[in-house]
Design a protein around this motif. Sequence first.
Motif, PDB file in Angstrom:
ATOM      1  N   SER A   3      12.262 -17.515  53.586  1.00 51.64           N
ATOM      2  CA  SER A   3      13.502 -17.859  52.901  1.00 51.64           C
ATOM      3  C   SER A   3      13.764 -16.928  51.735  1.00 51.64           C
ATOM      4  O   SER A   3      12.835 -16.466  51.088  1.00 51.64           O
ATOM      5  N   ARG A   4      15.066 -16.656  51.459  1.00 51.71           N
ATOM      6  CA  ARG A   4      15.470 -15.802  50.359  1.00 51.71           C
ATOM      7  C   ARG A   4      16.531 -16.536  49.552  1.00 51.71           C
ATOM      8  O   ARG A   4      17.338 -17.280  50.104  1.00 51.71           O
ATOM      9  N   PHE A   5      16.524 -16.317  48.242  1.00 49.82           N
ATOM     10  CA  PHE A   5      17.492 -16.963  47.362  1.00 49.82           C
ATOM     11  C   PHE A   5      18.618 -15.989  47.042  1.00 49.82           C
ATOM     12  O   PHE A   5      18.391 -14.790  46.895  1.00 49.82           O
ATOM     13  N   ARG A   6      19.830 -16.524  46.957  1.00 48.58           N
ATOM     14  CA  ARG A   6      21.013 -15.710  46.676  1.00 48.58           C
ATOM     15  C   ARG A   6      21.717 -16.270  45.457  1.00 48.58           C
ATOM     16  O   ARG A   6      21.938 -17.476  45.344  1.00 48.58           O
ATOM     17  N   GLN A  15      33.270 -10.276  42.850  1.00 49.33           N
ATOM     18  CA  GLN A  15      32.033 -11.044  42.978  1.00 49.33           C
ATOM     19  C   GLN A  15      30.851 -10.123  43.236  1.00 49.33           C
ATOM     20  O   GLN A  15      30.937  -9.185  44.025  1.00 49.33           O
ATOM     21  N   TYR A  16      29.761 -10.408  42.538  1.00 46.59           N
ATOM     22  CA  TYR A  16      28.518  -9.659  42.716  1.00 46.59           C
ATOM     23  C   TYR A  16      27.440 -10.640  43.152  1.00 46.59           C
ATOM     24  O   TYR A  16      27.489 -11.830  42.830  1.00 46.59           O
ATOM     25  N   GLU A  17      26.467 -10.141  43.917  1.00 46.18           N
ATOM     26  CA  GLU A  17      25.395 -11.000  44.391  1.00 46.18           C
ATOM     27  C   GLU A  17      24.058 -10.274  44.327  1.00 46.18           C
ATOM     28  O   GLU A  17      24.001  -9.037  44.304  1.00 46.18           O
ATOM     29  N   ALA A  18      23.000 -11.065  44.284  1.00 45.78           N
ATOM     30  CA  ALA A  18      21.646 -10.522  44.276  1.00 45.78           C
ATOM     31  C   ALA A  18      20.744 -11.488  45.025  1.00 45.78           C
ATOM     32  O   ALA A  18      20.998 -12.695  45.076  1.00 45.78           O
TER      33      ALA A  18
END
Length: 367
Positions: A3-6, A15-18
């Motif tokens: 699993s990965r968190f966003r 919008q930016y995401e990591a």
Amino acid sequence: MGSRFRKTARYNGKQYEAYGKTELEAMTRLAEKMAAVKRGEEVIGGSMSVNAWYAQWKTLYKDSKGMTEKSLKMYDEKYNGYIRPAIGTMKLKDVKDVHLQKILNNQAGRSASHVKKIRMVLREMFKRARQSHLIPYDPAELLELPTVTEGKRRSITDDERAAILAVAETHPAGLWVLTLLYTGMRPGETAALTWTDIDFKRNEIPVHTAVESGSSRVKTPKTSAGVRDIPIHSALLPRLQAAAGKPFEPVFPSPSGGFATDNYLYQRWRSFLRALDLYMGAETYRNQIITHAVAPDLTPYCLRHTFCTDLQRAGVPLNVAKELMGHSDVSTTANIYTHRDNDVLHAGISLLDGTAGKTAGTRISNF
């Protein structure tokens, strides 16, 4: 990769995401990204820094592709160690081929693998920048390798073979070493073997999995050619039969009983190598080897290479050897088959002049 968190945030209507393996990691990356945005470094375009582009490129095209942790670390190692110091603060659009060629030239004399990996990172990140129309041309397209050191794998010598067979009789890693020698399997493939994989009725070892490099996770081979059936060598069969365990247990387990990692296999090899060194006459002082008898270039892959040259000496056709080795390209097998071997050369001439089987002293293959 699990699993990965966003995490996301908006700035100036965009919008930016990591992403991260943990929530904290994702939040930290997002905070770093937003700080860069406010400094003007994250505006996608040719004016962004090479450092900013590398971070964007790796997140978009590498982190999200399910690559192994070891592979991802390779990109960071090559970029942070050799590319960032040279061009990291330059604007992406200002980078020329001469800047990149200089990075490679500074690695002259290093191993071919090391230099090729740096070139690969450069090619991949700048090719994508060109395809995304961030730069007018690709400065990495025509990069040339400087003079590098080619690592060459070799077959074991007759003396090494005799010593290996002798030490394998009693050493705890002996069965593993003999499996490498008599099947040509890659170390990671042997690590994934379970007793249910070994088909004693058909006298075959079906190879269909390997332990992922840098972990103990089992995966399918990198290419379809890696899936193959290897007939069990007559010298190996009774040893495997005598050692047979429960169906789904690893044939070569870790101390905890699970699948062995790279590090554990390396420890097994080092232990075997020390015993081999002593057997071959290494000099010791207070239980420390001070003069080695084993050649420094003897590695587990020498046993795989030997399996292939044994196939050649036994007259096994090239296309069959390719299948047994699990090579995706026959040229890889051919490169081993075309290594100079005087015994093979003499056997070839004896076939030509009609003296095959008549010449005294002709070597009998021990494949």
